[in-house]
Scaffold this active site. Structure first.
Site, PDB file in Angstrom:
ATOM      1  N   ASN A 166       0.322  -1.515   0.106  1.00  0.00           N
ATOM      2  CA  ASN A 166       0.668   0.032  -0.411  1.00  0.00           C
ATOM      3  C   ASN A 166       1.107   1.236   0.417  1.00  0.00           C
ATOM      4  O   ASN A 166       0.462   2.209  -0.377  1.00  0.00           O
ATOM      5  CB  ASN A 166      -1.128   0.324   1.056  1.00  0.00           C
ATOM      6  CG  ASN A 166      -0.313  -0.420   2.542  1.00  0.00           C
ATOM      7  OD1 ASN A 166       0.717  -0.492   2.650  1.00  0.00           O
ATOM      8  ND2 ASN A 166      -1.106   0.552   3.401  1.00  0.00           N
ATOM      9  N   GLU A 265       5.212  -3.960  12.504  1.00  0.00           N
ATOM     10  CA  GLU A 265       3.684  -2.988  12.462  1.00  0.00           C
ATOM     11  C   GLU A 265       2.502  -3.588  11.773  1.00  0.00           C
ATOM     12  O   GLU A 265       2.888  -3.161  10.697  1.00  0.00           O
ATOM     13  CB  GLU A 265       4.499  -1.227  11.690  1.00  0.00           C
ATOM     14  CG  GLU A 265       3.092  -0.124  11.933  1.00  0.00           C
ATOM     15  CD  GLU A 265       2.551  -0.945  10.435  1.00  0.00           C
ATOM     16  OE1 GLU A 265       1.320  -0.226  11.244  1.00  0.00           O
ATOM     17  OE2 GLU A 265       2.378  -0.411   9.625  1.00  0.00           O
ATOM     18  N   CYS A 299      -3.822   1.493   7.070  1.00  0.00           N
ATOM     19  CA  CYS A 299      -3.138   1.173   8.009  1.00  0.00           C
ATOM     20  C   CYS A 299      -3.263   2.100   9.304  1.00  0.00           C
ATOM     21  O   CYS A 299      -4.115   1.646  10.274  1.00  0.00           O
ATOM     22  CB  CYS A 299      -2.007   0.074   8.747  1.00  0.00           C
ATOM     23  SG  CYS A 299      -0.448   1.533   8.596  1.00  0.00           S
ATOM     24  N   GLU A 473       8.666   3.115  14.682  1.00  0.00           N
ATOM     25  CA  GLU A 473       9.073   3.511  13.996  1.00  0.00           C
ATOM     26  C   GLU A 473       9.258   5.071  13.696  1.00  0.00           C
ATOM     27  O   GLU A 473       8.601   5.652  13.693  1.00  0.00           O
ATOM     28  CB  GLU A 473       9.056   2.893  12.012  1.00  0.00           C
ATOM     29  CG  GLU A 473       8.805   1.431  12.043  1.00  0.00           C
ATOM     30  CD  GLU A 473       8.196   0.817  11.055  1.00  0.00           C
ATOM     31  OE1 GLU A 473       9.329   0.487   9.761  1.00  0.00           O
ATOM     32  OE2 GLU A 473       8.177   1.487  10.196  1.00  0.00           O
TER      33      GLU A 473
END
Length: 493
Positions: A166, A265, A299, A473
């Site tokens: 994505n 993640e 997400c 991150e």
């Protein structure tokens, strides 16, 4: 360098300039299987390129290349590493139009979204170029006075990086940049739906001066066996994965066998909470960003809209008007505001979620059915009066659908927002700052957008709680994920 010499008639983009072979040890090579993986344009459903298909043996060669380059890269002066990362940033900015077009072609996202992704992706190299020279340790005196305590942060070693389709540029740079800044080498395995961006970036990194073997990129149609083999290789010491919670769980099991450090993640189910006292204009603008960035295939996308009763009807109608007016089309067309979904399976799944919600009494205000046209299109959709037990409120939608429910009290909406195994991000809109901060603290979420529809920033720690992931991150936290902390006890004088 293996390429598919083809100019796409829709855009005039020459794919011959984009490498499609495996990038291992600074060289381009075909996969040992001899097979190829088609890359599909979601706007048409047609193949636009084919990339190499790596075997387990190819992956082991990539791990060896990363290992061979590891000692030299770890010993490279931080300033030198910083300058190389800065050059990666500069080249990405220079090539932003090309990269954005490529992302739109293989991912389908609107060109404006793709341009935003490239800018965001490049920023990770600028940020971590600065962090590379600020990886400070500590020195202190032991409480007993017997010795000094020295703490160092050393590169963890070879890192396997697994990224989704994505955000094919940003999810790669968000991992590669901190890994390189810390002194690690890596093997990147991008999603086979969107591999071209990763290979284009690999070529760009080499041009920027990243030494051979420091960044290796492989694509494979055998992700399970290939990634498993790398995780069971004792030379690999780090896994950084972005993707679904389901796959993340399996990878954690695999990594446990060799006790590999993991950053995860994973999925989200983001609540978007609007209180009666919210600035309605600001809430609508924030909803459009939080829901429709990347066409909802993110997400961080707002998944469940909870709107307090006094403002629910006005919010729902205005959101439906805005989303219903969006121009749907191929991502690479300038007028497009919402591109196609990634594949037909995504279209079918979202249609099923809407059918389920409708059967439980929800009302479709705009959209609601797949578009009858070539490609994988689903129109921006708003569905109101959604029951709490509807599947669409339990699962990540990953598409341009806003599901709206109402609430009465603060305690009620917090309980509903937290009633999920996920905890990546939440959004809150209210003019009452005290309430906004109070609610933000009570939400079980790694990130909160308070009167903001976007929170992603390379300078901020990105990550979730519960089954939305492990580690962070971005920010200074991001480089530490690729470090081992060493303590030295020493006496002198």
């Amino acid at each position: 360098m293996t390429t598919m010499h083809k100019t796409t008639p829709q855009t005039g983009f020459d794919l011959a300039a984009v490498p499609t072979g495996l990038f291992i040890g600074g060289t381009w090579r075909p996969g040992s299987t001899g097979q190829r993986i088609d890359v599909i344009d979601p706007s048409t459903g047609a193949a636009i390129a084919a990339v190499a298909d790596a075997s387990v043996e190819d992956a082991m060669v990539a791990v060896q290349a990363a290992t061979d380059a590891g000692t030299g890269w770890a010993a490279t002066a931080p300033r030198k590493r910083s300058e190389i990362l800065r050059r990666c940033f500069e080249l990405m900015v220079e090539r932003k139009d090309m990269l954005a077009q490529l992302i739109s072609l293989e991912n389908g996202k609107a060109l404006s979204d793709a341009q935003g992704e490239v800018a965001y992706a490049a920023e990770f190299f600028r940020w971590f170029a600065e962090e590379a020279v600020r990886l400070n340790g500590e020195i202190s005196t032991a409480p007993s006075g017997a010795n000094k305590i020295i703490v160092q942060h050393q590169p963890i070693g070879v890192a396997v990086l697994v990224t989704p389709w994505n955000f094919p540029a940003a999810m790669a740079t968000r991992k590669i940049a901190p890994a390189l800044a810390a002194g690690c080498t890596c093997v990147l395995k991008p999603a086979t739906e969107t591999p071209l961006t990763a290979y284009a970036l690999a070529a760009l990194f080499a041009e920027a001066g990243v030494p051979d073997g420091v960044v290796n990129v492989i694509t494979t149609g055998r992700s399970g066996p290939v990634v498993s083999a790398m995780l069971h290789d004792p030379r690999v010491r780090k896994l950084s994965f972005t993707g679904s919670t389901e796959v993340g769980r399996r990878l954690l099991h695999e990594a446990a066998d060799t006790v590999i450090s993991c950053s995860m993640e994973l999925g989200g189910n983001a609540p978007f909470i609007v209180f009666d006292d919210a600035d309605l204009d600001a809430a609508i603008e924030g909803a459009m960003i939080a829901k429709m960035r990347n066409g909802g295939e993110a997400c961080t996308a707002a998944n469940r809209f909870y709107v307090q009763g006094g403002i629910a009807e006005a919010f729902s109608q205005r959101l439906a008007e805005r989303m219903g007016a969006m121009q749907v089309g191929p991502g690479y067309e300038a007028a497009t505001q919402c591109g196609p979904l990634i594949n037909q399976g995504a279209v079918d799944r979202i249609a099923g979620l809407i059918d389920d919600a409708s059967s439980r009494g929800a009302k479709v205000l705009t959209g609601g059915r797949p578009l009858d046209r070539q490609g994988f299109y689903f129109p921006p959709t708003v569905i109101a009066g959604v029951a709490g037990d509807a599947t669409i409120m339990q699962e990540e939608i990953f598409g341009p659908v806003a599901a709206i429910a109402t609430f009465a009290s603060e305690d009620e909406v917090i309980a509903a927002a937290n009633a999920t195994e996920y905890g990546l991000i939440a959004y809150v809109y209210t003019r009452d700052l005290a309430r906004g901060l109070r609610v933000s603290e009570r939400l079980e979420s790694g990130m909160v957008g308070l009167n903001r529809g976007i929170v992603s920033d390379p300078a901020a720690p990105f990550g979730g709680v519960k089954q939305s992931g492990l580690g962070r991150e971005g920010a200074h936290h991001g480089i530490l994920e690729f470090c081992e902390t060493k303590y030295i006890a020493v006496s002198w004088g």
